[in-house]
Motif scaffolding. Structure first.
Motif, PDB file in Angstrom:
ATOM      1  N   ILE A 200       0.830  -1.203   0.000  1.00  0.00           N
ATOM      2  CA  ILE A 200       0.000   0.000   0.000  1.00  0.00           C
ATOM      3  C   ILE A 200       0.861   1.248   0.000  1.00  0.00           C
ATOM      4  CG2 ILE A 200      -1.672   1.305   1.386  1.00  0.00           C
ATOM      5  CD1 ILE A 200      -2.874  -1.470   2.129  1.00  0.00           C
ATOM      6  N   GLU A 201       0.561   2.116  -0.958  1.00  0.00           N
ATOM      7  CA  GLU A 201       1.217   3.423  -1.023  1.00  0.00           C
ATOM      8  C   GLU A 201       0.381   4.369  -0.168  1.00  0.00           C
ATOM      9  OE1 GLU A 201       2.268   4.734  -5.015  1.00  0.00           O
ATOM     10  OE2 GLU A 201       1.672   6.768  -4.475  1.00  0.00           O
ATOM     11  N   PRO A 202       0.970   5.032   0.810  1.00  0.00           N
ATOM     12  CA  PRO A 202       0.156   5.768   1.782  1.00  0.00           C
ATOM     13  C   PRO A 202      -0.237   7.183   1.351  1.00  0.00           C
ATOM     14  CG  PRO A 202       2.444   5.772   2.473  1.00  0.00           C
ATOM     15  CD  PRO A 202       2.391   4.990   1.190  1.00  0.00           C
ATOM     16  N   ARG A 203      -0.044   7.513   0.085  1.00  0.00           N
ATOM     17  CA  ARG A 203      -0.250   8.906  -0.335  1.00  0.00           C
ATOM     18  C   ARG A 203      -1.643   9.439   0.009  1.00  0.00           C
ATOM     19  NH1 ARG A 203       1.276  11.366  -6.323  1.00  0.00           N
ATOM     20  NH2 ARG A 203       0.979  13.551  -5.727  1.00  0.00           N
TER      21      ARG A 203
ATOM     22  N   LEU B 233      -0.673  -0.260   9.257  1.00  0.00           N
ATOM     23  CA  LEU B 233       0.425  -0.320   8.289  1.00  0.00           C
ATOM     24  C   LEU B 233       1.702  -0.427   9.115  1.00  0.00           C
ATOM     25  CD1 LEU B 233      -0.474   2.446   5.641  1.00  0.00           C
ATOM     26  CD2 LEU B 233      -1.136   0.050   5.690  1.00  0.00           C
ATOM     27  N   ASN B 234       2.114  -1.641   9.358  1.00  0.00           N
ATOM     28  CA  ASN B 234       3.211  -1.856  10.306  1.00  0.00           C
ATOM     29  C   ASN B 234       4.493  -2.350   9.660  1.00  0.00           C
ATOM     30  OD1 ASN B 234       1.334  -1.265  12.363  1.00  0.00           O
ATOM     31  ND2 ASN B 234       0.636  -3.386  12.346  1.00  0.00           N
ATOM     32  N   THR B 235       4.423  -2.719   8.392  1.00  0.00           N
ATOM     33  CA  THR B 235       5.590  -3.335   7.780  1.00  0.00           C
ATOM     34  C   THR B 235       6.050  -2.548   6.562  1.00  0.00           C
ATOM     35  OG1 THR B 235       4.578  -5.432   8.439  1.00  0.00           O
ATOM     36  CG2 THR B 235       6.498  -5.568   6.998  1.00  0.00           C
ATOM     37  N   PRO B 236       6.984  -1.618   6.742  1.00  0.00           N
ATOM     38  CA  PRO B 236       7.493  -0.876   5.588  1.00  0.00           C
ATOM     39  C   PRO B 236       8.202  -1.837   4.633  1.00  0.00           C
ATOM     40  CG  PRO B 236       8.363   0.004   7.661  1.00  0.00           C
ATOM     41  CD  PRO B 236       7.665  -1.260   7.984  1.00  0.00           C
ATOM     42  N   VAL B 237       8.082  -1.557   3.340  1.00  0.00           N
ATOM     43  CA  VAL B 237       8.778  -2.389   2.360  1.00  0.00           C
ATOM     44  C   VAL B 237      10.278  -2.214   2.572  1.00  0.00           C
ATOM     45  CG1 VAL B 237       9.221  -2.746  -0.093  1.00  0.00           C
ATOM     46  CG2 VAL B 237       6.892  -2.247   0.704  1.00  0.00           C
ATOM     47  N   SER B 238      10.976  -3.352   2.695  1.00  0.00           N
ATOM     48  CA  SER B 238      12.412  -3.278   2.952  1.00  0.00           C
ATOM     49  C   SER B 238      13.231  -3.587   1.710  1.00  0.00           C
ATOM     50  CB  SER B 238      12.788  -4.242   4.079  1.00  0.00           C
ATOM     51  OG  SER B 238      12.378  -5.555   3.748  1.00  0.00           O
ATOM     52  N   GLU B 239      12.646  -4.371   0.799  1.00  0.00           N
ATOM     53  CA  GLU B 239      13.401  -4.748  -0.392  1.00  0.00           C
ATOM     54  C   GLU B 239      12.434  -5.141  -1.500  1.00  0.00           C
ATOM     55  OE1 GLU B 239      16.166  -7.982   0.262  1.00  0.00           O
ATOM     56  OE2 GLU B 239      16.674  -8.061  -1.872  1.00  0.00           O
TER      57      GLU B 239
ATOM     58  N   LEU C 212       9.933  -7.751   2.677  1.00  0.00           N
ATOM     59  CA  LEU C 212      10.449  -8.173   1.370  1.00  0.00           C
ATOM     60  C   LEU C 212       9.283  -8.312   0.381  1.00  0.00           C
ATOM     61  CD1 LEU C 212      12.565  -9.294  -0.603  1.00  0.00           C
ATOM     62  CD2 LEU C 212      12.241 -11.547   0.440  1.00  0.00           C
ATOM     63  N   VAL C 213       9.426  -7.671  -0.747  1.00  0.00           N
ATOM     64  CA  VAL C 213       8.372  -7.660  -1.761  1.00  0.00           C
ATOM     65  C   VAL C 213       8.918  -8.294  -3.037  1.00  0.00           C
ATOM     66  CG1 VAL C 213       7.102  -6.127  -3.311  1.00  0.00           C
ATOM     67  CG2 VAL C 213       7.084  -5.710  -0.849  1.00  0.00           C
ATOM     68  N   ILE C 214       8.273  -9.362  -3.468  1.00  0.00           N
ATOM     69  CA  ILE C 214       8.715 -10.052  -4.681  1.00  0.00           C
ATOM     70  C   ILE C 214       7.589 -10.024  -5.704  1.00  0.00           C
ATOM     71  CG2 ILE C 214       9.471 -12.263  -5.632  1.00  0.00           C
ATOM     72  CD1 ILE C 214      10.617 -12.921  -2.895  1.00  0.00           C
ATOM     73  N   HIS C 215       7.931  -9.602  -6.905  1.00  0.00           N
ATOM     74  CA  HIS C 215       6.991  -9.670  -8.021  1.00  0.00           C
ATOM     75  C   HIS C 215       7.632 -10.466  -9.142  1.00  0.00           C
ATOM     76  CE1 HIS C 215       5.210  -5.849  -6.282  1.00  0.00           C
ATOM     77  NE2 HIS C 215       4.153  -6.605  -6.462  1.00  0.00           N
ATOM     78  N   GLY C 216       6.820 -10.979 -10.021  1.00  0.00           N
ATOM     79  CA  GLY C 216       7.404 -11.657 -11.172  1.00  0.00           C
ATOM     80  C   GLY C 216       6.342 -12.084 -12.144  1.00  0.00           C
TER      81      GLY C 216
ATOM     82  N   GLN D 259       9.777   1.754  -2.202  1.00  0.00           N
ATOM     83  CA  GLN D 259      10.264   2.452  -1.012  1.00  0.00           C
ATOM     84  C   GLN D 259       9.162   3.379  -0.499  1.00  0.00           C
ATOM     85  OE1 GLN D 259      11.764   2.392  -3.925  1.00  0.00           O
ATOM     86  NE2 GLN D 259      13.988   2.170  -3.761  1.00  0.00           N
ATOM     87  N   GLY D 260       8.987   3.369   0.791  1.00  0.00           N
ATOM     88  CA  GLY D 260       7.969   4.245   1.374  1.00  0.00           C
ATOM     89  C   GLY D 260       6.583   3.622   1.424  1.00  0.00           C
ATOM     90  N   ASN D 261       6.453   2.448   0.834  1.00  0.00           N
ATOM     91  CA  ASN D 261       5.159   1.760   0.880  1.00  0.00           C
ATOM     92  C   ASN D 261       5.163   0.703   1.990  1.00  0.00           C
ATOM     93  OD1 ASN D 261       4.476   3.326  -1.295  1.00  0.00           O
ATOM     94  ND2 ASN D 261       4.997   1.756  -2.807  1.00  0.00           N
ATOM     95  N   TYR D 262       3.993   0.102   2.211  1.00  0.00           N
ATOM     96  CA  TYR D 262       3.840  -0.846   3.321  1.00  0.00           C
ATOM     97  C   TYR D 262       3.229  -2.154   2.846  1.00  0.00           C
ATOM     98  CZ  TYR D 262       4.655   3.207   6.265  1.00  0.00           C
ATOM     99  OH  TYR D 262       5.213   4.299   6.865  1.00  0.00           O
TER     100      TYR D 262
END
Lengths: 249, 310, 580
Positions: free
Chosen positions: C88-91, C107-113, C261-265, C140-143
Motif C-alpha cells: 500500500i502506497e500511503p499517499r 500499516l506496520n511493515t514498511p517495504v524493505s526490499e 520483502l516484496v517479490i513480483h514476477g 520504497q515508502g510503501n507498506y
C-alpha cells in the motif's frame, strides 16, 4: 412480565477457527465475531413472547470486553428494550458469568431468563444451569418449545432419544436448543433505532463479584487428522470387517 | 479420595453411557463409586452392581427423585460431594443438565465433554465444535466433569459383584419443576444428528430416485439418511438432510458414505464419526483418505448387495 | 423430487428470467418497503467508499454542518470481502488522516526490499537487476499490509466521524427519480426461499434515498454494470480489462521470513498468450501472502487460473519461502486493470462511480488502494461542495471531472495508460521493455497511447484449437485442491435462498459453451461454483454451487456468452476473510 436474555460475543459460525502456532489458544485476530447462534434464538424467543403480549420488557445482558456491546446492540435491534453490559477484560468462566448474571437478576427481578444452551466457542453448556442453581430457580434446558400459562412456563426439552416436557414455576431459567425458533434478521431501521436504546455498563466490582479462575488453559491443539484405513475388495469383506473388527453392526 | 460416577438410567435399566463414564473415571485412578438416583430404581442399581471394578454402588431411591430432575438430584449429589475428589457423569442430555447445577452449588467449575484424561486434574476437551482441542487444568478442590462416551471404551457390563449401599435421601417435594410428560422418538428412522448409524448419499447417486436404495439400506440398519451438499444442490434431497460444514454435524458410530467424493465441507461434518465406510467408483475420491474401510465399486450394485448380506 | 436435465434449468424455472437492466420488483413489494433519507448513500465499505465517507464527515465537521452519510456493505462485517495483495502506497491515507500512525492504522511493515523475477521454467528464473525494474514497481515508502485490516480500521474511523455503516446489507437495486436520476438504492430482501417464496424470517429490503449516491462496489460491481449501461458511461472508453487475483496467506518458518520483502514476477507457468504476474510479500508475524494475477484476456479455454497458481507455488523462487509453512487463508477477486483508457464517465445524474467500481487501479504499480481512496475523497469533496451550495441532489456533478483532472490521481493514471496495453500487445518481454522505457525514462509522458479494444470474454477460442492442460495433482503441502481452498475463505451463503448467479439462458452452458469451449466456467471459477456432471449417454448437467461463491465476479466477466449475471445474494453471505 420482564424477560432477561443473555447474549455472548463469539467467533462467527462461518469462520473456521485456527489454532495459534504456539498452541497458546485459537487465533481470533481480525476474525469476524457475531452473536452466539443459541443466544440469537434466546433473543428471538423473548421477542416473540413480547409480540404475543406475554412479556412487557426484554433486557439483554452480555459479559465480556467492550466489543460485546455490538452484540447487545444487535439484540436491541432484534427487539430487546434495553441492555446491560458487564464489562470485563476477558471472557470469564461460566460459573463467574453465572455469578455476575445472578446479581443482575436479583436487581432486575425478571420472571423469565432465557440463555443459549451453549456458546459455540467454549462449548460448555453450563451457564444457564449454573445461574439457576445460584438463584435456586427451576431450569428448562435444551428447549425446543416454550409455553407460558397459569403463572408457569411449560418447556419441551430435547433429550437423548426424544422430548421431555416440564412445567416450571416462575421465575425460571430456560436454555435454548436449535429448533426452538428461526431467528429473524435485524432490519436496517431497527439497527438505527437500537443505537438510541439504553445500554448500561456495569463492572463486576459494582456488582460485588470478583471473577476468579477455576481452570488453567495449558494448551490448544488442532484435532488429530483422520488417517485413511484400508480398501476392502468386496461387500462380503466389508460386512465381515464391520461385524468382527469394527463391531459397529 | 474416591470418584463419584453418576449413573445414566431410567430406573429400570442402566444406560450404556454409564459404562463409558466408568472407563473415564477409572483412567483418573481412584476408588470408584457409582450413584444410582431415582425412584424405584433398584433394578438399575442391580445392573450397575455387575460392572466390574466398582467399590460401591450407592442407591438413592426416593419419590422426589422421579425423572431425575436436576433441581431434585443436585442437592443429593452436593451432599455426597464432600467425600469425593471427582464427580463424573456421561455427557448426555441428563448429565449436561445436572452437573453444571451441581458444580455451581459447590462453587466450582465444570469441565464439559471430556475426551481425554491427562492426570487427576488435567483433561482434554473439544472446543469450537471440535475444531480445536483444549488441555485444561482444574484448580478446584472438586473436579466436576462430563465425559464424552465415544472417547472412552465402555467398561464391561458383567462380571462384577459390587455391594449396593442404600442411602437415605428425603428430597424436597416442592413442585417448582414438575414433570409433565415424555415423548420417545418413534420416527421410523432416527434423527440425523443423533443416529447411531448414518447412511449418506452424494452426487454419485445421480438422482433423487436413487436415494430409495439408501433408504432401504438405512431401514435394515436402523440408520438415518444424510446427503452431501452436492446432492442437496443437485436437488436430489431436501436440505435438512445435508451433512457438512453448513449442514448438520454428525458423529455416529458408523457413517457410510455412498457416492460422496469427500469435499472438505462434507468431511467437516462427519469426520468425528467412529467408523467411516466409503463406497465410490472413483478410487481417487478424497473420501477414501478418511475412510476406515473403502470399497471401490459401482454403488448401484454394491448397495443392494450390502443390504442383502446384512 | 424430479431432476431437471440442467441444474441451472431447475433454478431457472423457479426464478423468472432475470431482467438485469430493469430491476424487477413487484408493486406489492415496493409498497412494503420502508425508506430512509440520507444526504449521501455509499454502496460498499471498501477503501473508496470509506474514504469518501470519512472525507464527507471531515468536511462537514470543519464547516459545522450536519450531514447524514450511510454506507451499506454486503459482507458480514467491514473487511469481510476485502482481498488485496497488498503493498500500500500511503499517499491518499496521508491526505485523509495525516495522523494515521497515531490513530493506529495497521500499516506496520514498511517495504524493505523489492525483487522482480522472470520465471523461465518450472525450475529456472532470472532476477532482474534493480536498474531494469520499471520505476513504478519500486516500493520504497510503501507498506506490506492487509487491506482487509486497513479497511476495518477505516470503518472505525468513519463510525467515529458519525457515518452509519450497515454491514450485512447488500445494495440489490438502483432506485431512480422520475427525471431518471439516481435516487438511491434498495437493500435486498432477506429470508426469501430458493423458490422465491417468503420464509418466516422474511424481512423486506429498505429503500435508502440520498441526494447523491456513490457506488463503490469494487471491480465489476453489479449495480455499477447497470449504471454503465443505463447512462452509457463507457461511450468514450476502451473496454475494461480484468485480471483474476488468487491469493493465499501463509504462516512460514521464521528463519525464511524477511519482513517487508516484496517479490513480483511473471512468466512460468503461464504460457502462450496467457499473461499475468505473481506476488509474494512478507508481512508481519512470520506470515507471507502469495498470489497470482491471471489476465482474463487469455484465449485458451482449458486454462485454469486456480491450477496455474497452485503449480506456481512449486517454483523454487516461491517454494523457498513456503516450504514447511502452513496455509492459513485463501481467496480470489477480479481486478479492473484497464486503467486510464478504460475509465468510464464517473459522473451521472444523482451519483458517481468511485474506486475500482470505476477502474482507478494503477496497473503499472499493481496498486489500487491509494487511487481508490483518492477517487473517493475527490467525490466526497465534489458532493460536499454541491450540498453546501444548497443542491437538492440528482444532478450530474460535472465539477468532479475538473477536480479529478487537477489531481495527482489523474496524472498518475495518465502516465500509466500504456502499461497494460503494451503487455497485451508486445507480450511480457517486449511489453516489459516498452514499459521500462516509457515509465522509467519518460515517466509516462511519451505522446503515444496504446489501445486495447478486445473485450476479455470475446478472446476465448474454441477448445478444439488447443489440447487440454494436464495440471499436476496437488501435493497437500504447497498445492491444494479447490474445495479445501474455498474452505479457508470461510465463505458461506444462507441455505435455501434464490441462486444469486443468474443464467440469462439456462440452456447456454450445456448447449453451446460445453461443445465449443468445454464450458470454461468449471476452470475459471476459483471457488468450484460451476461444475458439469453427467456423461454423453445420460446427458450433461450444469451445476451451480452458489454457496461456494467468493464474489470474485470472474464468471460475470469471462463467460464467453456473457450469460452469467452476478447478482447480490442475501446480505452477509460470501467470504469472511480474516487478515486478507
Amino acid at each position: 412480565m420482564k424477560i432477561l436474555v443473555t447474549v455472548k460475543r463469539v467467533i462467527d459460525y462461518n469462520v473456521k477457527v485456527r489454532v495459534k502456532p504456539d498452541h497458546s489458544d485459537v487465533d481470533l485476530a481480525n476474525v469476524k465475531m457475531a452473536m452466539n447462534p443459541f443466544c440469537e434464538i434466546a433473543v428471538e424467543e423473548a421477542v416473540r413472547l413480547k409480540e404475543a403480549g406475554l412479556a412487557t420488557e426484554i433486557l439483554a445482558v452480555s459479559v465480556g470486553p467492550k466489543a460485546c456491546q455490538e452484540q447487545i446492540r444487535t439484540a436491541l435491534a432484534l427487539g430487546a428494550d434495553r441492555g446491560i453490559h458487564i464489562e470485563t477484560e476477558d471472557f470469564p468462566e461460566s460459573l463467574e458469568v453465572a455469578r455476575l448474571l445472578a446479581k443482575v437478576v436479583e436487581a432486575e427481578r425478571p420472571e423469565l431468563i432465557i440463555t443459549g444452551k451453549q456458546s459455540i466457542d467454549s462449548d460448555n453448556n453450563q451457564t444457564g444451569q449454573m445461574l439457576a442453581a445460584l438463584l435456586d430457580l427451576p431450569q428448562g434446558t435444551f428447549a425446543s418449545a416454550l409455553k407460558l400459562a397459569d403463572g408457569r412456563v411449560e418447556v419441551t426439552r430435547e433429550i437423548d432419544g426424544g422430548l421431555q416436557t416440564l412445567s416450571l414455576s416462575l421465575p425460571a431459567v430456560v436454555t435454548t436448543d436449535l429448533r426452538l425458533n428461526e431467528p429473524r434478521y435485524a432490519s436496517l431501521p431497527n439497527i438505527m433505532k437500537a443505537k438510541k436504546k439504553p445500554l448500561e455498563v456495569r463492572t463486576p466490582a459494582e456488582l460485588g463479584v470478583q471473577p476468579r479462575a477455576h481452570t488453567r488453559l495449558l494448551k490448544v491443539e488442532a484435532p488429530a487428522e483422520r488417517k485413511g484405513g484400508i480398501k476392502v475388495a468386496s461387500i462380503d469383506e466389508l460386512v465381515e470387517k464391520l461385524k468382527n473388527e469394527a463391531k459397529v453392526i | 479420595m474416591a470418584i463419584l460416577i453418576i449413573a445414566e438410567h431410567d430406573d429400570r435399566t442402566l444406560k450404556s453411557a454409564t459404562l463409558n463414564a466408568v472407563t473415564a473415571a477409572a483412567q483418573i485412578g481412584a476408588e470408584l463409586h457409582l450413584l444410582v438416583a431415582g425412584r424405584d430404581c433398584r433394578a438399575a442399581a442391580g445392573q450397575a452392581a455387575r460392572i466390574p471394578g466398582l467399590a460401591k454402588v450407592l442407591l438413592a431411591d426416593d419419590a422426589s427423585l422421579a425423572q431425575q430432575l436436576a433441581e431434585k438430584v443436585s442437592p443429593l449429589v452436593v451432599e455426597l460431594a464432600k467425600d469425593y475428589s471427582h464427580i463424573v457423569a456421561p455427557a448426555t442430555t441428563s448429565g449436561k443438565n445436572l452437573l453444571p447445577r451441581v458444580a455451581a452449588l459447590l462453587g466450582v467449575a465444570q469441565l464439559s465433554e471430556v475426551i481425554g484424561v491427562e492426570s487427576t486434574d488435567t483433561f482434554r476437551r473439544p472446543i469450537y465444535a471440535g475444531n480445536a482441542i483444549a488441555t485444561v487444568q482444574s484448580l478446584d478442590s472438586v473436579k466436576v466433569l462430563t465425559v464424552r462416551g465415544s472417547a472412552f471404551e465402555p467398561a464391561p457390563a458383567e462380571g462384577g459383584g459390587t455391594p449396593i449401599e442404600s442411602i437415605h435421601f428425603a428430597g424436597d417435594a416442592g413442585d417448582s419443576a414438575r414433570f409433565v410428560g415424555e415423548q420417545v422418538a418413534v420416527s421410523e428412522r432416527p434423527e440425523l444428528s443423533s443416529a447411531r448409524i448414518v447412511v449418506s448419499g452424494g452426487r454419485g447417486l445421480g438422482s433423487g430416485e436413487s436415494f430409495a436404495l439408501l433408504e432401504r439400506l438405512a431401514d435394515k440398519l436402523g440408520a438415518a439418511v444424510g446427503a452431501s451438499r452436492a446432492a442437496v444442490d443437485a436437488g436430489f434431497v431436501p436440505n435438512d438432510r445435508q451433512v457438512g460444514q453448513t449442514g448438520k454435524i454428525v458423529a455416529p458410530d458408523l457413517y457410510i458414505a455412498v457416492g460422496i467424493s469427500g469435499a472438505i465441507q462434507h468431511l467437516a461434518g462427519m469426520k468425528e464419526s467412529k467408523v467411516i465406510v466409503a463406497i465410490n467408483k472413483d478410487e481417487e475420491a478424497p473420501i477414501f483418505q478418511v475412510a476406515d474401510y473403502g470399497l471401490v465399486a459401482d454403488l448401484f450394485e454394491a448397495i443392494p448387495e450390502l443390504e442383502r448380506k446384512l | 423430487m424430479p431432476v431437471g436435465i440442467l441444474g441451472g434449468l431447475r433454478r431457472g424455472s423457479a426464478n423468472p428470467p432475470y431482467d438485469y437492466d430493469n430491476n424487477k420488483v413487484f408493486e406489492e413489494d415496493r409498497a412494503m418497503r420502508e425508506s430512509m433519507e440520507f444526504d449521501v448513500v455509499i454502496v460498499g465499505a471498501g477503501p473508496a467508499g470509506l474514504s469518501a465517507a470519512c472525507r464527507l464527515m471531515q468536511l462537514a465537521a470543519e464547516q459545522e454542518r450536519a450531514l447524514e452519510v450511510c454506507v451499506v456493505e454486503k459482507g458480514s462485517e467491514v473487511g469481510a470481502h476485502i482481498l488485496s495483495g497488498a503493498v500500500i502506497e500511503p499517499r491518499a491515507l496521508d491526505e485523509l488522516f495525516p495522523d494515521w500512525k497515531e490513530r493506529g492504522a495497521p500499516l506496520n511493515t514498511p517495504v524493505s526490499e523489492d525483487r522482480l523475477y522472470l520465471l523461465k521454467s518450472a525450475g529456472q528464473a532470472i532476477r532482474l537487476p534493480d536498474p531494469l525494474v520499471p520505476k513504478t514497481l519500486h516500493n520504497q515508502g510503501n507498506y506490506v499490509a492487509s487491506l482487509g485490516n486497513l479497511v476495518r480500521w477505516l470503518g472505525e474511523q468513519a463510525e467515529q466521524l458519525g457515518v452509519q455503516i450497515f454491514p450485512g446489507f447488500a445494495a440489490a437495486e438502483v432506485l431512480y427519480r422520475e427525471d431518471g436520476s439516481v435516487k438511491g438504492v434498495a437493500t435486498g430482501d432477506m429470508g426469501v426461499a430458493a423458490d422465491g417464496s417468503r420464509k418466516d424470517s422474511f424481512e423486506p429490503g429498505i429503500e435508502l434515498h440520498a441526494k447523491y449516491t456513490l457506488f463503490a462496489e469494487g471491480c465489476r460491481g453489479h449495480l455499477g454494470q447497470q449504471l454503465r449501461r443505463r447512462f452509457e458511461l463507457e461511450r468514450n472508453a476502451d473496454p475494461q480489462h480484468y485480471g483474476l487475483g488468487i491469493k493465499e496467506l501463509w504462516d512460514i518458518d521464521s528463519a525464511r521470513h524477511q519482513p517487508g520483502l516484496v517479490i513480483h514476477g511473471s512468466g512460468w507457468p503461464l504460457q502462450g498468450d496467457a499473461s499475468g504476474g505473481f506476488f509474494l510479500y512478507h508481512a508481519e508475524n512470520n506470515q507471507v501472502v502469495v498470489g497470482l494475477i491471471v489476465d482474463l484476456n487469455y484465449v485458451n479455454p482449458w486454462l485454469s487460473p486456480f491450477d496455474e497458481f497452485q503449480r506456481m507455488k512449486h517454483h523454487p523462487v516461491l517454494k523457498h519461502y513456503l516450504e514447511g509453512g502452513k496455509r492459513v487463508s485463501y481467496g480470489a477477486r477480479a481486478i479492473a486493470k484497464g486503467g486510464f483508457n478504460a475509465l468510464p464517465e464517473m459522473v451521472f445524474p444523482g451519483g458517481l462511480l468511485i474506486g475500482c467500481e470505476a477502474g482507478t487501479l494503477n496497473f503499472a504499480k499493481i496498486k489500487g488502494t491509494h487511487t481508490a481512496m483518492k477517487s473517493g475523497m475527490l467525490a466526497a469533496e465534489t458532493v460536499f461542495e454541491a450540498l453546501v451550495d444548497g443542491d437538492e441532489g440528482g444532478r450530474a456533478l460535472e465539477a468532479f471531472d475538473e477536480r479529478f483532472r487537477a489531481s495527482w490521481l489523474y496524472e498518475e493514471l495518465y502516465r500509466s495508460r500504456n502499461f497494460g496495453p503494451a503487455l497485451h500487445r508486445f507480450g511480457a518481454l517486449g511489453g516489459g521493455a516498452f514499459n521500462f522505457l516509457e515509465q522509467s525514462l519518460f515517466s509516462g509522458q511519451l505522446p503515444i497511447t496504446l489501445r486495447d479494444r478486445d473485450e476479455d470474454h470475446a478472446r476465448l477460442r474454441p477448445a478444439a484449437d488447443f489440447s487440454s492442460i494436464a495440471y499436476p495433482k496437488p501435493d497437500g503441502l504447497l498445492s491444494f485442491d479447490k474445495l479445501s481452498s474455498v474452505f479457508l475463505s470461510n465463505t458461506n451463503h444462507a441455505e435455501n435462498q434464490p441462486c444469486h448467479l443468474v443464467l440469462k439462458d439456462a440452456e447456454v452452458p450445456v448447449a453451446s459453451n460445453l461443445p465449443c469451449y468445454a464450458e470454461p466456467a468449471q476452470r475459471y471459477c476459483p471457488a468450484g461454483v460451476y461444475e458439469v456432471s453427467g456423461d454423453e449417454r445420460e446427458g450433461w448437467r450444469f451445476q451451480v454451487n452458489a454457496q461456494n461463491c467468493l464474489h470474485c465476479k470472474t464468471c460475470d466477466i469471462k463467460d464467453p456468452a456473457q450469460n452469467i449475471v452476478w447478482t447480490t445474494p442475501e446480505g452477509g453471505g460470501g467470504p469472511n476473510y480474516p487478515n486478507m
